[in-house]
Design a protein around this motif. Structure first.
Motif, PDB file in Angstrom:
ATOM      1  N   ARG A 332       0.804  -1.216   0.000  1.00 59.74           N
ATOM      2  CA  ARG A 332       0.000   0.000   0.000  1.00 59.74           C
ATOM      3  C   ARG A 332       0.847   1.281   0.000  1.00 59.74           C
ATOM      4  O   ARG A 332       0.509   2.259  -0.639  1.00 59.74           O
ATOM      5  N   TYR A 333       1.954   1.237   0.763  1.00 57.36           N
ATOM      6  CA  TYR A 333       2.707   2.478   0.985  1.00 57.36           C
ATOM      7  C   TYR A 333       4.099   2.494   0.355  1.00 57.36           C
ATOM      8  O   TYR A 333       4.761   3.512   0.358  1.00 57.36           O
ATOM      9  N   GLY A 334       4.562   1.335  -0.112  1.00 55.26           N
ATOM     10  CA  GLY A 334       5.961   1.274  -0.497  1.00 55.26           C
ATOM     11  C   GLY A 334       6.786   1.026   0.732  1.00 55.26           C
ATOM     12  O   GLY A 334       6.266   0.830   1.832  1.00 55.26           O
ATOM     13  N   GLU A 335       8.107   1.036   0.549  1.00 57.34           N
ATOM     14  CA  GLU A 335       9.014   0.626   1.611  1.00 57.34           C
ATOM     15  C   GLU A 335       8.844   1.421   2.911  1.00 57.34           C
ATOM     16  O   GLU A 335       8.488   2.590   2.882  1.00 57.34           O
ATOM     17  N   GLY A 336       9.109   0.767   4.008  1.00 61.30           N
ATOM     18  CA  GLY A 336       9.271   1.491   5.263  1.00 61.30           C
ATOM     19  C   GLY A 336       8.005   1.722   6.068  1.00 61.30           C
ATOM     20  O   GLY A 336       8.048   2.391   7.092  1.00 61.30           O
ATOM     21  N   MET A 337       6.860   1.170   5.651  1.00 64.45           N
ATOM     22  CA  MET A 337       5.649   1.393   6.456  1.00 64.45           C
ATOM     23  C   MET A 337       5.388   0.173   7.329  1.00 64.45           C
ATOM     24  O   MET A 337       5.672  -0.970   6.950  1.00 64.45           O
ATOM     25  N   TYR A 338       4.889   0.410   8.542  1.00 65.79           N
ATOM     26  CA  TYR A 338       4.538  -0.654   9.493  1.00 65.79           C
ATOM     27  C   TYR A 338       3.655  -0.013  10.552  1.00 65.79           C
ATOM     28  O   TYR A 338       3.473   1.221  10.547  1.00 65.79           O
ATOM     29  N   MET A 339       3.097  -0.815  11.443  1.00 67.38           N
ATOM     30  CA  MET A 339       2.033  -0.301  12.304  1.00 67.38           C
ATOM     31  C   MET A 339       2.476   0.894  13.159  1.00 67.38           C
ATOM     32  O   MET A 339       1.762   1.886  13.263  1.00 67.38           O
ATOM     33  N   GLY A 340       3.646   0.778  13.798  1.00 68.63           N
ATOM     34  CA  GLY A 340       4.100   1.877  14.663  1.00 68.63           C
ATOM     35  C   GLY A 340       4.226   3.168  13.865  1.00 68.63           C
ATOM     36  O   GLY A 340       3.858   4.264  14.326  1.00 68.63           O
ATOM     37  N   ARG A 341       4.719   3.041  12.655  1.00 70.32           N
ATOM     38  CA  ARG A 341       4.901   4.228  11.819  1.00 70.32           C
ATOM     39  C   ARG A 341       3.560   4.756  11.314  1.00 70.32           C
ATOM     40  O   ARG A 341       3.359   5.971  11.210  1.00 70.32           O
ATOM     41  N   ARG A 342       2.636   3.829  11.034  1.00 74.75           N
ATOM     42  CA  ARG A 342       1.326   4.268  10.537  1.00 74.75           C
ATOM     43  C   ARG A 342       0.595   5.087  11.600  1.00 74.75           C
ATOM     44  O   ARG A 342      -0.090   6.055  11.304  1.00 74.75           O
ATOM     45  N   ILE A 343       0.776   4.666  12.868  1.00 74.18           N
ATOM     46  CA  ILE A 343       0.170   5.413  13.977  1.00 74.18           C
ATOM     47  C   ILE A 343       0.752   6.832  14.014  1.00 74.18           C
ATOM     48  O   ILE A 343       0.022   7.829  14.075  1.00 74.18           O
ATOM     49  N   ALA A 344       2.086   6.893  13.940  1.00 77.15           N
ATOM     50  CA  ALA A 344       2.752   8.196  14.013  1.00 77.15           C
ATOM     51  C   ALA A 344       2.377   9.067  12.814  1.00 77.15           C
ATOM     52  O   ALA A 344       2.210  10.287  12.943  1.00 77.15           O
ATOM     53  N   ARG A 345       2.198   8.426  11.660  1.00 83.50           N
ATOM     54  CA  ARG A 345       1.802   9.191  10.462  1.00 83.50           C
ATOM     55  C   ARG A 345       0.435   9.845  10.682  1.00 83.50           C
ATOM     56  O   ARG A 345       0.219  10.997  10.334  1.00 83.50           O
ATOM     57  N   GLU A 346      -0.478   9.086  11.303  1.00 84.94           N
ATOM     58  CA  GLU A 346      -1.829   9.628  11.549  1.00 84.94           C
ATOM     59  C   GLU A 346      -1.744  10.799  12.550  1.00 84.94           C
ATOM     60  O   GLU A 346      -2.436  11.802  12.397  1.00 84.94           O
ATOM     61  N   ILE A 347      -0.878  10.643  13.554  1.00 84.36           N
ATOM     62  CA  ILE A 347      -0.716  11.727  14.532  1.00 84.36           C
ATOM     63  C   ILE A 347      -0.139  12.966  13.832  1.00 84.36           C
ATOM     64  O   ILE A 347      -0.590  14.090  14.044  1.00 84.36           O
ATOM     65  N   ARG A 348       0.838  12.724  12.970  1.00 86.69           N
ATOM     66  CA  ARG A 348       1.440  13.850  12.244  1.00 86.69           C
ATOM     67  C   ARG A 348       0.393  14.531  11.339  1.00 86.69           C
ATOM     68  O   ARG A 348       0.292  15.760  11.308  1.00 86.69           O
ATOM     69  N   LEU A 349      -0.403  13.696  10.653  1.00 89.30           N
ATOM     70  CA  LEU A 349      -1.480  14.255   9.816  1.00 89.30           C
ATOM     71  C   LEU A 349      -2.436  15.083  10.659  1.00 89.30           C
ATOM     72  O   LEU A 349      -2.903  16.144  10.241  1.00 89.30           O
ATOM     73  N   GLY A 350      -2.722  14.563  11.865  1.00 84.45           N
ATOM     74  CA  GLY A 350      -3.623  15.262  12.782  1.00 84.45           C
ATOM     75  C   GLY A 350      -3.063  16.620  13.186  1.00 84.45           C
ATOM     76  O   GLY A 350      -3.795  17.611  13.264  1.00 84.45           O
ATOM     77  N   ILE A 351      -1.739  16.651  13.440  1.00 81.95           N
ATOM     78  CA  ILE A 351      -1.105  17.919  13.815  1.00 81.95           C
ATOM     79  C   ILE A 351      -1.180  18.886  12.632  1.00 81.95           C
ATOM     80  O   ILE A 351      -1.610  20.036  12.770  1.00 81.95           O
ATOM     81  N   GLU A 352      -0.809  18.392  11.458  1.00 81.97           N
ATOM     82  CA  GLU A 352      -0.727  19.268  10.281  1.00 81.97           C
ATOM     83  C   GLU A 352      -2.095  19.815   9.868  1.00 81.97           C
ATOM     84  O   GLU A 352      -2.197  20.929   9.377  1.00 81.97           O
ATOM     85  N   SER A 353      -3.138  18.997  10.085  1.00 85.46           N
ATOM     86  CA  SER A 353      -4.466  19.448   9.657  1.00 85.46           C
ATOM     87  C   SER A 353      -5.273  20.021  10.823  1.00 85.46           C
ATOM     88  O   SER A 353      -6.485  20.212  10.725  1.00 85.46           O
ATOM     89  N   GLU A 354      -4.568  20.258  11.931  1.00 87.05           N
ATOM     90  CA  GLU A 354      -5.201  20.812  13.140  1.00 87.05           C
ATOM     91  C   GLU A 354      -6.438  20.017  13.549  1.00 87.05           C
ATOM     92  O   GLU A 354      -7.478  20.575  13.888  1.00 87.05           O
ATOM     93  N   SER A 355      -6.313  18.685  13.464  1.00 90.54           N
ATOM     94  CA  SER A 355      -7.456  17.853  13.871  1.00 90.54           C
ATOM     95  C   SER A 355      -7.032  16.755  14.847  1.00 90.54           C
ATOM     96  O   SER A 355      -7.630  15.684  14.888  1.00 90.54           O
ATOM     97  N   LEU A 356      -6.003  17.069  15.635  1.00 89.28           N
ATOM     98  CA  LEU A 356      -5.502  16.105  16.605  1.00 89.28           C
ATOM     99  C   LEU A 356      -6.607  15.602  17.534  1.00 89.28           C
ATOM    100  O   LEU A 356      -6.655  14.417  17.895  1.00 89.28           O
ATOM    101  N   GLU A 357      -7.518  16.506  17.904  1.00 89.55           N
ATOM    102  CA  GLU A 357      -8.548  16.094  18.870  1.00 89.55           C
ATOM    103  C   GLU A 357      -9.470  15.012  18.292  1.00 89.55           C
ATOM    104  O   GLU A 357     -10.109  14.285  19.041  1.00 89.55           O
ATOM    105  N   ARG A 358      -9.494  14.855  16.979  1.00 92.31           N
ATOM    106  CA  ARG A 358     -10.367  13.824  16.381  1.00 92.31           C
ATOM    107  C   ARG A 358      -9.812  12.414  16.560  1.00 92.31           C
ATOM    108  O   ARG A 358     -10.532  11.438  16.432  1.00 92.31           O
ATOM    109  N   ILE A 359      -8.510  12.304  16.837  1.00 96.88           N
ATOM    110  CA  ILE A 359      -7.908  10.957  16.883  1.00 96.88           C
ATOM    111  C   ILE A 359      -7.428  10.574  18.284  1.00 96.88           C
ATOM    112  O   ILE A 359      -6.787   9.554  18.459  1.00 96.88           O
ATOM    113  N   VAL A 360      -7.754  11.420  19.261  1.00 93.56           N
ATOM    114  CA  VAL A 360      -7.393  11.054  20.642  1.00 93.56           C
ATOM    115  C   VAL A 360      -8.660  10.995  21.500  1.00 93.56           C
ATOM    116  O   VAL A 360      -9.702  11.516  21.122  1.00 93.56           O
ATOM    117  N   SER A 361      -8.530  10.342  22.648  1.00 93.04           N
ATOM    118  CA  SER A 361      -9.667  10.326  23.579  1.00 93.04           C
ATOM    119  C   SER A 361      -9.115  10.168  24.985  1.00 93.04           C
ATOM    120  O   SER A 361      -7.915   9.938  25.174  1.00 93.04           O
TER     121      SER A 361
END
Ligand code: AMP
Ligand code: AMP
Length: 361
Positions: A332-361
């Motif tokens: 799906r992603y090409g080299e270097g993707m795995y679960m720990g990184r996918r989590i961090a990618r979502e957090i980074r996306l959340g920071i960049e799109s100012e929607s961090l509160e949507r992915i935490v509880s």
């Protein structure tokens, strides 16, 4: 129960350019930390005294908070420190194993990646079963009364951590004998006998599917797969049958590690549909549904039927087999993707799109 608004308020005050990924030092912590580093985030390890060697030899934690026991995570001192470090906690199996669900839901005022409400479903086998069935998944039959055992069953108990002490029985008599033996061997407390959960034993091979539900991209991704390496059951084949019979072998299922697998491609349509259906039901159970990683734990029979016997609503240690790159994440992603990184990618996306509160509880 800690309200989502309370957590959103904490996250709002975080310095967005200093957000760190934190977790307890065990289980899939290295996976999570490496993923965070790969995505350019800082990392914080809450580490039990004596375990520091792991994070010294694999230097992936920017900050180590030493504690006597994992439950110290709940102390106001540690919680303060985590919030000061702008930490988003990533829950894994050691959270459930060493901290009570009650405390996780009511006392931990640090933002967690994921949907906390669904974490609690993981510790209740009945609720899990209801969820899986609502999603249309095949599940093993349940025997509520040991007297009704009429086929091979696997006995599981509430305190069992990672299959330790699971055993097989095929009649009410063998069940009683095995219970006695398990109590004698210290795998089972007599007060827990009442709470033993009896599931039809599905003959086949186990396969654990690791998915990721992205709230931000609105998709369910299949990122990895593993099977279990368990003591002593996986060692039995090394003993000839005659000796097995003579010593009255009664193996249990203590998890020791994981083995990567890839699946017959013709099984993938069903596996992908199972992931989608599980997420769809999760949205009905607790909006916005699963956030991030989850795992369906299955047995596949020789008719290629897939029976789901458990769900984990967080990162599973089986995803450690993909650290670096897992075949499905690669597809799906090409080299270097795995679960720990996918989590961090979502957090980074959340920071960049100012929607961090949507992915935490
Ligand atoms: P630990 O911190 O190793 O005691 O693990 C915490 C919980 O996660 C226990 O319930 C373990 O059974 C489970 N666990 C740990 N490692 C693995 C693994 N590699 N695969 C599956 N489950 C695991
Ligand atoms: P768990 O700790 O629930 O992941 O399961 C421990 C071990 O028991 C794994 O090897 C599973 O494959 C096996 N197992 C659990 N439930 C069943 C079942 N209903 N039928 C056959 N094997 C099972």
């Amino acid at each position: 129960m800690i309200e989502k608004d309370e957590i959103s308020a904490i996250v709002e005050r975080y310095e967005k350019d200093k957000v760190a990924v934190g977790t307890l030092g065990s289980h899939s912590a290295l996976n999570i930390f490496k993923g965070a580093k790969d995505e350019g985030l800082r990392t914080v390890c809450v580490c039990r005294k004596g375990d520091e060697i792991v994070y010294r030899k694999f230097p992936l934690a920017d900050e180590i908070i030493l504690v006597e026991s994992f439950s110290d995570l709940l102390s106001s001192e540690v919680q303060d420190k985590l919030r000061r470090l702008n930490v988003i906690l990533v829950p894994h199996g050691s959270f459930n194993a060493y901290i009570s669900m009650d405390a996780l839901l009511n006392e931990l005022y640090v933002p967690m990646f994921g949907n906390r409400t669904l974490l609690s479903w993981e510790v209740d086998r009945e609720k899990q079963r209801e969820w899986l069935r609502r999603a249309g998944l095949k599940t093993p039959r349940i025997f509520r009364d040991p007297e009704s055992i009429d086929r091979l069953v696997i006995a599981k108990f509430p305190g069992a951590k990672g299959g330790k002490g699971y055993f097989l029985a095929d009649s009410p008599e063998t069940f009683r004998e095995k219970v006695e033996e398990m109590v004698r061997r210290g795998h089972l407390r007599s007060e827990d006998v009442e709470r033993i959960y009896l599931q039809e034993y599905i003959l086949g091979v186990n396969a654990y599917f690791q998915y990721f539900h992205s709230i931000l991209l609105d998709d369910v991704e299949l990122l990895g797969m593993d099977k279990r390496y368990e003591s002593a059951v996986d060692g039995i084949g090394r003993i000839p049958a005659a000796e097995q019979l003579r010593i009255g072998l009664n193996p249990t299922y203590t998890i020791v590690g994981n083995i990567p697998i890839t699946l017959r491609e013709s099984l993938l349509p069903e596996v992908l549909r199972m992931g989608d259906a599980t997420v769809k039901v999760s949205k009905e159970i607790s909006s916005p549904g699963i956030i991030g990683p989850f795992c369906l734990e299955t047995i596949i029979t020789d008719n290629l039927e897939i029976f789901a016997f458990e769900i984990s609503t967080r990162i599973v240690a089986g995803s450690n087999v993909g650290i670096g790159t897992s075949p499905y994440a690669y597809l799906r992603y090409g080299e270097g993707m795995y679960m720990g990184r996918r989590i961090a990618r979502e957090i980074r996306l959340g920071i960049e799109s100012e929607s961090l509160e949507r992915i935490v509880s």
